[in-house]
Write an enzyme that holds these catalytic residues in place. Structure first.
Site, PDB file in Angstrom:
ATOM      1  N   LYS A  50       0.806  -1.202   0.000  1.00 10.24           N
ATOM      2  CA  LYS A  50       0.000   0.000   0.000  1.00 10.24           C
ATOM      3  C   LYS A  50       0.853   1.274   0.000  1.00 10.24           C
ATOM      4  O   LYS A  50       0.570   2.217  -0.748  1.00 10.24           O
ATOM      5  CB  LYS A  50      -0.858  -0.100   1.266  1.00 10.24           C
ATOM      6  CG  LYS A  50      -1.588   1.061   1.702  1.00 10.24           C
ATOM      7  CD  LYS A  50      -2.365   0.679   2.955  1.00 10.24           C
ATOM      8  CE  LYS A  50      -1.482   0.622   4.180  1.00 10.24           C
ATOM      9  NZ  LYS A  50      -1.611   1.759   5.058  1.00 10.24           N
ATOM     10  N   THR A  51       1.872   1.293   0.799  1.00 11.37           N
ATOM     11  CA  THR A  51       2.728   2.474   0.863  1.00 11.37           C
ATOM     12  C   THR A  51       3.444   2.695  -0.465  1.00 11.37           C
ATOM     13  O   THR A  51       3.531   3.825  -0.952  1.00 11.37           O
ATOM     14  CB  THR A  51       3.767   2.325   1.993  1.00 11.37           C
ATOM     15  OG1 THR A  51       3.072   1.936   3.174  1.00 11.37           O
ATOM     16  CG2 THR A  51       4.483   3.625   2.246  1.00 11.37           C
ATOM     17  N   ASP A 278      -4.822   7.895   3.371  1.00 15.08           N
ATOM     18  CA  ASP A 278      -4.318   6.593   3.807  1.00 15.08           C
ATOM     19  C   ASP A 278      -5.097   6.152   5.047  1.00 15.08           C
ATOM     20  O   ASP A 278      -5.660   6.976   5.749  1.00 15.08           O
ATOM     21  CB  ASP A 278      -2.828   6.725   4.141  1.00 15.08           C
ATOM     22  CG  ASP A 278      -2.147   5.371   4.237  1.00 15.08           C
ATOM     23  OD1 ASP A 278      -2.792   4.357   3.922  1.00 15.08           O
ATOM     24  OD2 ASP A 278      -0.968   5.336   4.620  1.00 15.08           O
ATOM     25  N   GLU A 279      -5.112   4.863   5.326  1.00 12.55           N
ATOM     26  CA  GLU A 279      -5.772   4.312   6.506  1.00 12.55           C
ATOM     27  C   GLU A 279      -7.217   4.815   6.618  1.00 12.55           C
ATOM     28  O   GLU A 279      -7.668   5.256   7.672  1.00 12.55           O
ATOM     29  CB  GLU A 279      -5.005   4.671   7.795  1.00 12.55           C
ATOM     30  CG  GLU A 279      -3.531   4.310   7.771  1.00 12.55           C
ATOM     31  CD  GLU A 279      -3.255   2.830   7.980  1.00 12.55           C
ATOM     32  OE1 GLU A 279      -4.227   2.041   8.051  1.00 12.55           O
ATOM     33  OE2 GLU A 279      -2.067   2.462   8.062  1.00 12.55           O
ATOM     34  N   GLN A 309      -8.484  -3.827   9.340  1.00 16.98           N
ATOM     35  CA  GLN A 309      -7.501  -3.190  10.218  1.00 16.98           C
ATOM     36  C   GLN A 309      -8.060  -1.953  10.911  1.00 16.98           C
ATOM     37  O   GLN A 309      -7.314  -1.093  11.369  1.00 16.98           O
ATOM     38  CB  GLN A 309      -6.247  -2.821   9.423  1.00 16.98           C
ATOM     39  CG  GLN A 309      -5.464  -4.029   8.974  1.00 16.98           C
ATOM     40  CD  GLN A 309      -4.129  -3.651   8.370  1.00 16.98           C
ATOM     41  OE1 GLN A 309      -3.240  -3.156   9.042  1.00 16.98           O
ATOM     42  NE2 GLN A 309      -3.988  -3.870   7.081  1.00 16.98           N
ATOM     43  N   ARG A 661       2.112  -7.771  11.523  1.00 19.60           N
ATOM     44  CA  ARG A 661       3.328  -6.943  11.574  1.00 19.60           C
ATOM     45  C   ARG A 661       4.568  -7.784  11.320  1.00 19.60           C
ATOM     46  O   ARG A 661       5.634  -7.275  11.031  1.00 19.60           O
ATOM     47  CB  ARG A 661       3.494  -6.249  12.943  1.00 19.60           C
ATOM     48  CG  ARG A 661       2.421  -5.262  13.369  1.00 19.60           C
ATOM     49  CD  ARG A 661       2.084  -4.257  12.344  1.00 19.60           C
ATOM     50  NE  ARG A 661       0.946  -4.696  11.540  1.00 19.60           N
ATOM     51  CZ  ARG A 661       0.635  -4.189  10.368  1.00 19.60           C
ATOM     52  NH1 ARG A 661       1.364  -3.238   9.837  1.00 19.60           N
ATOM     53  NH2 ARG A 661      -0.396  -4.632   9.683  1.00 19.60           N
TER      54      ARG A 661
END
Length: 804
Positions: A50-51, A278-279, A309, A661
């Site tokens: 995603k980043t 984002d997010e 998430q 993570r």
DNA sequence: GGGCGTACACTTTTT
DNA sequence: GTGTACGCCC
């Protein structure tokens, strides 16, 4: 120009873009990068790149505008493009250069791009990547990238006066808000016992997240609700009177500004051609409205998120924003990124299994083409000390055997309290570690007092902070005087400070006017000597008598003085950063950082140290090896959330975030008995792990040690096999000193600069070892870990470290 | 007005 | 176990 030649050029152009981006992006990612026009929803699973997509999309937009879809080519086509097109179409470069300008579309100036990130750190990473892509600092600095709060504050600072705020308005943190609520409740004569201020604050905050003013609240005939509404009402008035905003106001008021002021809204809608969020799963209603308003000029809005998430429901985030995106924007392109590039199949399988138990979700499943990897380790520890020792033993082992860096490891947990207990074990081990989200020094009284002084200097209307420091240090201005000033101020429609300036005019203040005027003189003196923030802090500290007061306190005061010096160091760091980015360091800017920069933002991922943090703080990060500590029923999932279905879902999502993570190895630990809040509780393995397929796991041997028979008595914990481990622990910690080895030499204070690794003695903290040193405005900032376990950042001039 | 003592609340996660 | 708030007394 003939039509077919044009088409061939366009085809060649697309092939070029695909080639350039295709090397490191999969087809779906490439679609997310190239679909620049119109609303786009990217459902991006954990670790799906995603980043990368976000950064490349921004870079692409700036470089080529909408060139992929348009019939045009961007301006300033570089030699590479010409060459590639020439190769692709088999034409000499000169000819390409000649024809290209006819297809030119504007590329997009960076200041027309707005990107909302979840942390300031993420915004910084975007800017870093742009810097390496464009090698032009102007590009990186003129893009608007930041958190909701920092972006909104930027707008509010510019146009806040339209809403009635005066320049220099204060930002109130949760602590200030609570004082405010208590004051309001007192004024309204509402008993704190009957209605908890904390609950009131939560209600106000959640109303603001939904853009509700007191009148918009639906309280019906519920007396509690009516009280809350009344308090909220007064709270709003008082915030204005204090010339202050709280965290929720920063968003809500910006939305109001954009809704009510046509010219401002139109200005930003013209300015921002591309908006990225984002997010998105963690945005609340107010933030949803904000992004819609800001992007409505072009409707080029791209949101990225993962409903699995979403972990900030408690703070008003609503998954509906992401689930309903295609209803708000019917023309939206929806792109799913389901390939995980981060974790092994075992880790991913565990994550999928946990989240599969949630019913209220978009069905999607992550896959990866990595191998199974190792099984997940589950370790039952006897108690929290045993758990800590186990983690340290493993880290030490893997650092030696697998040549891993300490920074490869992260220890995650559900609650901060667990971090504190792990910290004591880590401190003894000698392993370099960082703890994120521990009570920062901004929470300390002496630091808050200094900030209060600065706030009053910046904005004299801030009654709340003025009250905080009016008699701190003691100036014989007591409660009675304070109340008299407050009342007179209210009656005369003045701020307390303004009234104090005119103290002589009021007979009621006859006795105290000298003291009040000298306080005013102090603030004016500071303002008159305004310089760099760091200098102002030092100046206030001395002039106010605060330093003297601490000196008189003795040992305890010394520690507090050092905390204030840490604030000075933070200001120096801020100034240095501003200098580097060629911005003006200001008091306001520094105060903003203090309030808006989170703990994760401050965590330095280049330092070679194990990092300890909550799962919430770890969102968006990844580590080769993750320890998930405190996996017991009642802790994770949290006891408070076990009843309600919606909250249980959120706990599961949180667990999903924790597991994902990890890249290579995941170790789950839990303690059979745990001391928390001064009480021993017995626990068993979290149901989230028990629900799992057993063969994904490998259970560690139980500690080969008799559990003690009773509690309370002196029971020295022993750990078998500890002798070899403790020998390894006693090695001096290895810490990356590359960043700090730049300038050494005399520091200008006639004190020899001590090397990293040197043993030193401090009058208060005892002996320790220097972890790092940094030159700072003629002084040196040392980071020292003392044998007691604490790590302190100390200024050489104040710390008077002795080499031993 | 200030200092000292006791009681009691607090621990979910955060900008 | 820890920090703050309030009340009482000088």
């Amino acid at each position: 120009m003939q039509e077919n030649i044009k088409n061939e050029f366009l085809a060649a152009k697309r092939r070029l873009f695909d080639k350039v981006y295709g090397e490191f992006l999969n087809p779906e990612q490439r679609r997310a990068v190239f679909t620049t026009e119109g609303p786009v929803l990217v459902l991006a699973g954990a670790g799906s790149g995603k980043t990368t997509v976000l950064v490349n999309r921004i870079a692409y937009i700036i470089k080529y505008g909408n060139a992929y879809f348009s019939d045009n080519l961007p301006e300033g086509v570089d030699a590479d493009t010409v060459e590639a097109l020439s190769a692709a179409y088999q034409l000499p470069p000169e000819e390409i250069s000649e024809i290209l300008p006819q297809f030119i579309e504007h590329s997009c100036p960076p200041w027309q791009v707005l990107a909302f990130t979840f942390t300031n750190k993420a915004a910084g990473e975007i800017k870093d990547r742009l810097l390496t892509t464009f090698e032009d600092s102007a590009v990186a600095s003129s893009i608007w990238a930041g958190t909701f709060h920092s972006v909104c504050l930027r707008i509010l600072r510019k146009y806040g006066e339209r809403l009635g705020y005066k320049p220099g308005f204060s930002i109130y943190d949760t602590d200030d808000q609570k004082r405010m609520v208590i004051d309001c409740m007192k004024a309204l004569d509402i008993d704190e016992k009957r209605l908890a201020p904390k609950a009131v604050l939560a209600a106000i905050s959640s109303a603001k997240d939904k853009l509700q003013h007191p009148d918009d609240m639906d309280v019906g005939s519920d007396p509690r609700g009516r009280d809350i509404r009344a308090i909220y009402n007064l709270y709003e008035q008082e915030m204005m009177r204090n010339n202050a905003v709280d965290f929720d106001d920063i968003i809500m008021r910006t939305v109001e500004l954009l809704q009510d002021e046509d010219d401002i809204r139109e200005y930003y809608q013209r300015k921002f051609k591309y908006v990225l969020v984002d997010e998105y799963q963690d945005t609340n209603y107010a933030q949803f409205v904000l992004t819609a308003l800001l992007s409505d000029g072009t409707r080029n809005i791209m949101v990225v998120g993962d409903d699995d998430q979403s972990i900030y429901r408690f703070r008003g985030a609503t998954v509906e924003n992401i689930l309903n995106f295609d209803k708000t924007y019917p023309e939206a392109t929806v792109i799913k990124l389901e390939q995980n590039y981060r974790s092994t199949a075992n880790i991913l399988g565990a994550a999928n299994a946990v989240i599969a138990n949630n019913s209220d979700r978009h069905n999607k499943s992550l896959w990866c083409d990595k191998g199974d990897g190792e099984r997940i380790l589950v370790k039952e520890a006897f108690d929290q000390n045993d758990e800590g020792r186990y983690i340290i033993e493993k880290i030490t082992k893997w650092v030696i055997e697998e040549k891993r860096r300490y920074s490869d490891f992260a220890v995650l947990y559900r609650v901060n309290a667990l971090g504190r207990s792990l910290q004591t074990t880590f401190a003894k081990s000698g392993i370099p570690y960082r703890i994120v989200g521990d009570m920062g020094f901004y929470d300390r009284k002496e630091v808050k007092d200094m900030i209060a002084y600065l706030s009053v200097v910046a904005s004299t209307g801030d009654n709340l902070r003025l009250k905080r420091i009016l008699n701190e240090p003691k100036r014989k201005i007591g409660k009675a005087t304070e109340e008299a000033v407050e009342q007179l101020a209210q009656m005369n429609g003045l701020s307390m400070y303004a009234l104090m300036e005119r103290a002589a005019e009021f007979p009621a203040l006859e006795k105290s006017k000298e003291k009040l005027l000298s306080f005013v003189a102090l603030i004016e003196d500071v303002r008159g000597n305004a310089g760099l923030p760091s200098e102002m802090i030092k100046y206030v500290f001395e002039r106010s008598g605060y330093h003297q007061m601490l000196v008189a306190e003795g040992r305890e005061g010394e520690t507090k003085t050092e905390h204030v010096m840490e604030l000075v160091s933070a200001a120096l760091e801020y100034e240095k950063r501003m200098e580097e980015s060629e911005e003006e360091p200001t008091l306001m800017g520094f105060l903003e950082e203090v309030f808006l920069i989170s703990d994760v933002d401050k965590y330095d991922d280049t330092a070679d140290a194990v990092v300890l943090m909550t799962v919430h703080a770890a969102k968006g990060l990844e580590f080769p090896v993750v320890f998930l500590a405190g996996m017991e029923d009642g802790i994770f999932p949290s006891e408070q959330n076990r009843m309600e279905e919606a909250e249980m879902s959120e706990e599961r999502r949180l667990c999903y975030v924790a597991i994902t993570r990890a890249k290579e190895r995941l170790i789950v630990t839990y303690a059979k008995s745990r001391m928390m809040y001064g009480r021993t509780v017995w626990g068993r393995l979290s149901s989230f792990i028990r629900e799992e397929v057993p063969d994904r796991f490998k259970e560690e041997d139980r500690p080969r040690r008799e559990p003690p028979r009773q509690y309370g008595g002196y029971q020295r914990a022993q750990y078998r096999g500890g002798s070899s481990v403790s020998r390894e622990f006693s090695r001096p910690p290895e810490i990356n000193t590359a960043g700090s080895a730049k300038k050494s030499g005399p520091s200008g204070y006639g004190v020899e600069k001590l090397p990293v690794g040197a043993r030193v003695r401090h009058a208060t903290f005892g002996d320790g070892v220097i972890l790092s040193s940094k030159d700072m405005g003629g002084d040196v900032l040392y980071e020292v870990r003392f044998d007691s376990g604490v790590t302190k950042r100390l200024m050489a001039t104040f710390a008077k470290l002795q080499k031993i």
